[in-house]
Scaffold this active site. Sequence first.
Site, PDB file in Angstrom:
ATOM      1  N   CYS A  32       3.191  -3.386   3.897  1.00  0.00           N
ATOM      2  CA  CYS A  32       2.218  -2.442   4.301  1.00  0.00           C
ATOM      3  C   CYS A  32       2.860  -1.732   5.424  1.00  0.00           C
ATOM      4  O   CYS A  32       3.956  -1.640   5.814  1.00  0.00           O
ATOM      5  CB  CYS A  32       0.929  -2.717   4.547  1.00  0.00           C
ATOM      6  SG  CYS A  32       0.679  -3.979   5.967  1.00  0.00           S
ATOM      7  N   ASP A  67       0.904  -1.231   0.053  1.00  0.00           N
ATOM      8  CA  ASP A  67      -0.236   0.020  -0.060  1.00  0.00           C
ATOM      9  C   ASP A  67       0.774   1.213  -0.013  1.00  0.00           C
ATOM     10  O   ASP A  67       2.008   1.093  -0.237  1.00  0.00           O
ATOM     11  CB  ASP A  67      -1.072   0.150   1.090  1.00  0.00           C
ATOM     12  CG  ASP A  67      -0.515  -0.038   2.507  1.00  0.00           C
ATOM     13  OD1 ASP A  67       0.802   0.182   2.631  1.00  0.00           O
ATOM     14  OD2 ASP A  67      -1.126   0.139   3.732  1.00  0.00           O
ATOM     15  N   HIS A  68       0.205   2.514   0.214  1.00  0.00           N
ATOM     16  CA  HIS A  68       1.026   3.597   0.115  1.00  0.00           C
ATOM     17  C   HIS A  68       2.115   3.756   1.116  1.00  0.00           C
ATOM     18  O   HIS A  68       3.090   4.266   0.858  1.00  0.00           O
ATOM     19  CB  HIS A  68      -0.233   4.849   0.310  1.00  0.00           C
ATOM     20  CG  HIS A  68      -0.908   4.885   1.529  1.00  0.00           C
ATOM     21  ND1 HIS A  68      -1.730   3.901   1.611  1.00  0.00           N
ATOM     22  CD2 HIS A  68      -0.944   5.432   2.598  1.00  0.00           C
ATOM     23  CE1 HIS A  68      -2.519   3.881   2.768  1.00  0.00           C
ATOM     24  NE2 HIS A  68      -1.907   4.926   3.496  1.00  0.00           N
ATOM     25  N   ARG A  78       8.241 -34.542   7.468  1.00  0.00           N
ATOM     26  CA  ARG A  78       7.065 -34.357   8.369  1.00  0.00           C
ATOM     27  C   ARG A  78       6.694 -33.002   8.303  1.00  0.00           C
ATOM     28  O   ARG A  78       5.330 -32.853   8.530  1.00  0.00           O
ATOM     29  CB  ARG A  78       7.499 -34.370   9.919  1.00  0.00           C
ATOM     30  CG  ARG A  78       8.661 -33.292  10.347  1.00  0.00           C
ATOM     31  CD  ARG A  78       9.161 -33.707  11.747  1.00  0.00           C
ATOM     32  NE  ARG A  78       9.836 -32.559  12.539  1.00  0.00           N
ATOM     33  CZ  ARG A  78      11.125 -32.146  11.979  1.00  0.00           C
ATOM     34  NH1 ARG A  78      11.669 -32.727  11.336  1.00  0.00           N
ATOM     35  NH2 ARG A  78      11.457 -31.230  12.669  1.00  0.00           N
ATOM     36  N   HIS A  79       7.291 -31.902   7.746  1.00  0.00           N
ATOM     37  CA  HIS A  79       6.668 -30.704   7.489  1.00  0.00           C
ATOM     38  C   HIS A  79       5.879 -30.721   6.272  1.00  0.00           C
ATOM     39  O   HIS A  79       4.798 -29.768   6.281  1.00  0.00           O
ATOM     40  CB  HIS A  79       7.635 -29.623   7.182  1.00  0.00           C
ATOM     41  CG  HIS A  79       8.599 -29.618   8.460  1.00  0.00           C
ATOM     42  ND1 HIS A  79       8.320 -29.360   9.658  1.00  0.00           N
ATOM     43  CD2 HIS A  79      10.048 -29.687   8.311  1.00  0.00           C
ATOM     44  CE1 HIS A  79       9.490 -29.224  10.414  1.00  0.00           C
ATOM     45  NE2 HIS A  79      10.649 -29.640   9.512  1.00  0.00           N
ATOM     46  N   ARG A 100       6.954   0.327   8.626  1.00  0.00           N
ATOM     47  CA  ARG A 100       6.716   1.271  10.092  1.00  0.00           C
ATOM     48  C   ARG A 100       7.297   0.336  10.999  1.00  0.00           C
ATOM     49  O   ARG A 100       7.576   0.661  12.267  1.00  0.00           O
ATOM     50  CB  ARG A 100       5.317   1.368  10.632  1.00  0.00           C
ATOM     51  CG  ARG A 100       4.748   2.589   9.534  1.00  0.00           C
ATOM     52  CD  ARG A 100       3.235   2.691   9.784  1.00  0.00           C
ATOM     53  NE  ARG A 100       2.793   3.953   9.127  1.00  0.00           N
ATOM     54  CZ  ARG A 100       1.545   4.212   9.052  1.00  0.00           C
ATOM     55  NH1 ARG A 100       0.503   3.469   9.272  1.00  0.00           N
ATOM     56  NH2 ARG A 100       1.135   5.159   8.295  1.00  0.00           N
ATOM     57  N   THR A 130       2.402  -2.393   8.816  1.00  0.00           N
ATOM     58  CA  THR A 130       2.938  -3.546   9.831  1.00  0.00           C
ATOM     59  C   THR A 130       3.212  -4.893   9.173  1.00  0.00           C
ATOM     60  O   THR A 130       3.666  -5.744   9.935  1.00  0.00           O
ATOM     61  CB  THR A 130       1.790  -3.673  10.854  1.00  0.00           C
ATOM     62  OG1 THR A 130       0.845  -4.154  10.035  1.00  0.00           O
ATOM     63  CG2 THR A 130       1.427  -2.561  11.602  1.00  0.00           C
ATOM     64  N   GLY A 131       2.780  -4.984   7.861  1.00  0.00           N
ATOM     65  CA  GLY A 131       2.678  -6.315   7.223  1.00  0.00           C
ATOM     66  C   GLY A 131       1.609  -6.951   7.680  1.00  0.00           C
ATOM     67  O   GLY A 131       1.418  -8.306   7.052  1.00  0.00           O
ATOM     68  N   VAL A 132       0.887  -6.766   8.595  1.00  0.00           N
ATOM     69  CA  VAL A 132      -0.147  -7.456   9.077  1.00  0.00           C
ATOM     70  C   VAL A 132      -1.533  -7.636   8.081  1.00  0.00           C
ATOM     71  O   VAL A 132      -1.950  -8.756   7.692  1.00  0.00           O
ATOM     72  CB  VAL A 132      -0.710  -6.901  10.603  1.00  0.00           C
ATOM     73  CG1 VAL A 132      -1.937  -7.742  11.051  1.00  0.00           C
ATOM     74  CG2 VAL A 132       0.523  -7.144  11.516  1.00  0.00           C
ATOM     75  N   GLY A 133      -1.962  -6.410   7.811  1.00  0.00           N
ATOM     76  CA  GLY A 133      -3.440  -6.460   7.057  1.00  0.00           C
ATOM     77  C   GLY A 133      -2.972  -7.273   5.671  1.00  0.00           C
ATOM     78  O   GLY A 133      -3.917  -7.883   5.168  1.00  0.00           O
ATOM     79  N   ARG A 190       2.385 -31.617   7.519  1.00  0.00           N
ATOM     80  CA  ARG A 190       1.531 -30.568   8.230  1.00  0.00           C
ATOM     81  C   ARG A 190       1.022 -29.483   7.502  1.00  0.00           C
ATOM     82  O   ARG A 190      -0.072 -28.953   7.558  1.00  0.00           O
ATOM     83  CB  ARG A 190       2.625 -29.944   9.093  1.00  0.00           C
ATOM     84  CG  ARG A 190       2.769 -30.996  10.487  1.00  0.00           C
ATOM     85  CD  ARG A 190       3.972 -30.529  11.301  1.00  0.00           C
ATOM     86  NE  ARG A 190       4.399 -31.509  12.186  1.00  0.00           N
ATOM     87  CZ  ARG A 190       5.485 -31.754  12.938  1.00  0.00           C
ATOM     88  NH1 ARG A 190       6.475 -30.686  12.488  1.00  0.00           N
ATOM     89  NH2 ARG A 190       5.736 -32.592  13.796  1.00  0.00           N
ATOM     90  N   HIS A 235       9.973 -24.786   7.215  1.00  0.00           N
ATOM     91  CA  HIS A 235       8.992 -25.818   7.807  1.00  0.00           C
ATOM     92  C   HIS A 235       7.571 -25.569   7.287  1.00  0.00           C
ATOM     93  O   HIS A 235       6.699 -26.463   7.157  1.00  0.00           O
ATOM     94  CB  HIS A 235       8.862 -25.368   9.305  1.00  0.00           C
ATOM     95  CG  HIS A 235      10.217 -25.849   9.847  1.00  0.00           C
ATOM     96  ND1 HIS A 235      10.176 -25.978  11.333  1.00  0.00           N
ATOM     97  CD2 HIS A 235      11.404 -26.373   9.661  1.00  0.00           C
ATOM     98  CE1 HIS A 235      11.531 -26.428  11.867  1.00  0.00           C
ATOM     99  NE2 HIS A 235      12.052 -26.808  10.588  1.00  0.00           N
ATOM    100  N   ASN A 236       7.282 -24.302   6.606  1.00  0.00           N
ATOM    101  CA  ASN A 236       5.742 -24.020   6.349  1.00  0.00           C
ATOM    102  C   ASN A 236       5.655 -23.823   4.713  1.00  0.00           C
ATOM    103  O   ASN A 236       4.694 -23.389   4.688  1.00  0.00           O
ATOM    104  CB  ASN A 236       5.357 -22.695   7.003  1.00  0.00           C
ATOM    105  CG  ASN A 236       5.713 -22.888   8.710  1.00  0.00           C
ATOM    106  OD1 ASN A 236       6.473 -22.108   9.347  1.00  0.00           O
ATOM    107  ND2 ASN A 236       5.257 -23.810   9.305  1.00  0.00           N
TER     108      ASN A 236
END
Length: 156
Positions: free
Chosen positions: A65, A8-9, A132-133, A109, A67-70, A136, A98-99
């Site tokens: 973004c 985003d901006h 094993r990963h 920010r 926080t990288g969260v949204g 999962r 692993h993922n």
Amino acid sequence: MKLAIGGDHVGLELKPAIIDYLKELGHEVEDFGAYSTDRTNYPKYGRIVAEEVATNNFDGGILICGTGVGISISANKVKGIRAVVCSEPYSAKLSKEHNNTNILAFGSRVVGLELAKMIVKEWLDAEFEGGRHARRVGMIGDMENDYHTEDNPCGC
Ligand code: RB5
């Protein structure tokens, strides 16, 4: 690698320097916006990049973004996407090993440029360990198949 990038901006504060860094490392990068600091909405870019990665047009994606969260939450709504938000390199590396994450997100920010570059490098250099990963990660795919049915493709 062929990488899709977006943000985003607020993410635009770091994105140009990250694109330069990815190119320096020898990767091919396509920028899906935003291209200006006009206020915009992170789900739009999370979605575009996630769809490009989920349809195998790219080997991976990077999202930025505030926080990288949204933007990571948005990307994770797309079937087949495993996006991780990281503010340190250890989780970035392990998220691939692993993922089998296919999108890396971080916040402009939260991390400075040098730390962001370190996070990106660890993520790009890491390889999925399988074994094993894989079982999962397969269970996560099973959850997607349970929720995103033909009658209910969005899983809602
Ligand atoms: C925009 O102000 C901000 O909310 C966004 O960049 C991001 O941090 C959301 O998770």
